[in-house]
Design a protein around this motif. Structure first.
Motif, short mmCIF file in Angstrom:
data_model
loop_
_atom_site.label_atom_id
_atom_site.label_comp_id
_atom_site.label_asym_id
_atom_site.label_seq_id
_atom_site.Cartn_x
_atom_site.Cartn_y
_atom_site.Cartn_z
N LEU A 53 0.77 -1.15 -0.09
CA LEU A 53 -0.04 -0.07 0.16
C LEU A 53 0.71 1.22 0.03
N HIS A 54 0.74 2.19 -1.03
CA HIS A 54 1.59 3.36 -0.88
C HIS A 54 0.54 4.63 -0.83
N ILE A 55 1.07 5.37 0.04
CA ILE A 55 0.10 6.51 0.43
C ILE A 55 0.93 7.82 0.24
N ASP A 56 0.37 8.48 -0.42
CA ASP A 56 1.42 9.79 -0.53
C ASP A 56 0.98 11.09 0.38
N ASP A 57 1.90 11.30 1.36
CA ASP A 57 1.62 12.49 2.30
C ASP A 57 0.38 12.59 2.94
N VAL A 58 0.03 11.32 3.57
CA VAL A 58 -1.34 11.16 4.26
C VAL A 58 -1.40 12.27 5.32
N MET A 59 -0.41 12.17 6.16
CA MET A 59 -0.46 12.99 7.28
C MET A 59 -0.38 14.60 7.15
N LEU B 166 -4.63 14.96 6.60
CA LEU B 166 -5.31 14.60 7.65
C LEU B 166 -5.11 15.82 8.81
N ASP B 167 -6.17 15.87 9.36
CA ASP B 167 -5.78 16.77 10.75
C ASP B 167 -5.65 15.70 11.96
N GLU B 168 -5.26 16.18 13.29
CA GLU B 168 -5.03 15.21 14.17
C GLU B 168 -5.86 14.41 14.53
N PHE C 85 -6.82 7.20 11.82
CA PHE C 85 -6.15 6.33 10.49
C PHE C 85 -5.21 5.09 11.14
N LEU C 86 -4.82 5.54 12.22
CA LEU C 86 -3.96 4.51 13.02
C LEU C 86 -4.45 3.05 12.91
N PRO C 87 -5.74 2.80 13.43
CA PRO C 87 -6.17 1.33 13.58
C PRO C 87 -6.32 0.69 12.08
N VAL C 88 -6.55 1.47 11.15
CA VAL C 88 -6.60 1.07 9.98
C VAL C 88 -5.04 0.43 9.48
N THR D 283 5.98 15.45 3.57
CA THR D 283 6.80 16.35 3.28
C THR D 283 7.10 16.94 4.66
N GLN D 284 6.65 16.42 5.74
CA GLN D 284 6.88 17.06 7.13
C GLN D 284 6.99 15.80 7.93
N ASP D 285 7.89 16.05 9.00
CA ASP D 285 7.82 14.78 9.97
C ASP D 285 6.97 14.86 10.96
N ASN D 286 5.62 14.82 10.87
CA ASN D 286 4.51 14.75 11.58
C ASN D 286 3.70 13.70 11.87
N TRP D 287 4.49 12.39 11.95
CA TRP D 287 4.04 11.03 12.12
C TRP D 287 3.36 10.92 13.55
N PRO D 288 2.49 10.15 13.75
CA PRO D 288 2.02 9.94 15.08
C PRO D 288 3.33 9.23 15.80
#
Length: 87
Positions: free
Chosen positions: A25-31, A34-36, A42-45, A61-66
């Motif tokens: 699964l490739h997801i481009d710039d998902v974070m 999406l808002d917080e 999205f994490l359980p998915v 493009t930003q380091d905003n991973w949970p």
């Protein structure tokens, strides 16, 4: 586009459940999309897809991973055209 992300993840879950072959699964710039609150949902998915044996590649493009993703995540970055492991 949140709907596009949901459709891609749903398709990966569906395909992973019906066969022995792991999916990619490739997801481009998902974070960035999406808002917080939606990121947390999205994490359980992502965990279900991962437990099904699929691989998930996400770009950003930003380091905003949970923080919850860090246990399973390998981070890479592109520096001067070269792919290097991020710390």
């Amino acid at each position: 586009d949140v709907i596009g992300i949901a459709m891609e993840v749903a398709q990966a879950e569906y395909r992973s459940g019906g066969c022995d072959t792991a999916r990619i699964l490739h997801i481009d710039d998902v974070m960035g999309e999406l808002d917080e609150k939606r990121r947390a949902g999205f994490l359980p998915v992502l965990n279900r897809v991962r437990r099904a044996g699929s691989q998930v590649f996400m770009t950003c493009t930003q380091d905003n991973w949970p923080r919850e993703l860090s246990e399973y995540m390998l981070k890479w970055q592109v520096n001067d055209g070269h792919l290097v492991e991020a710390s």
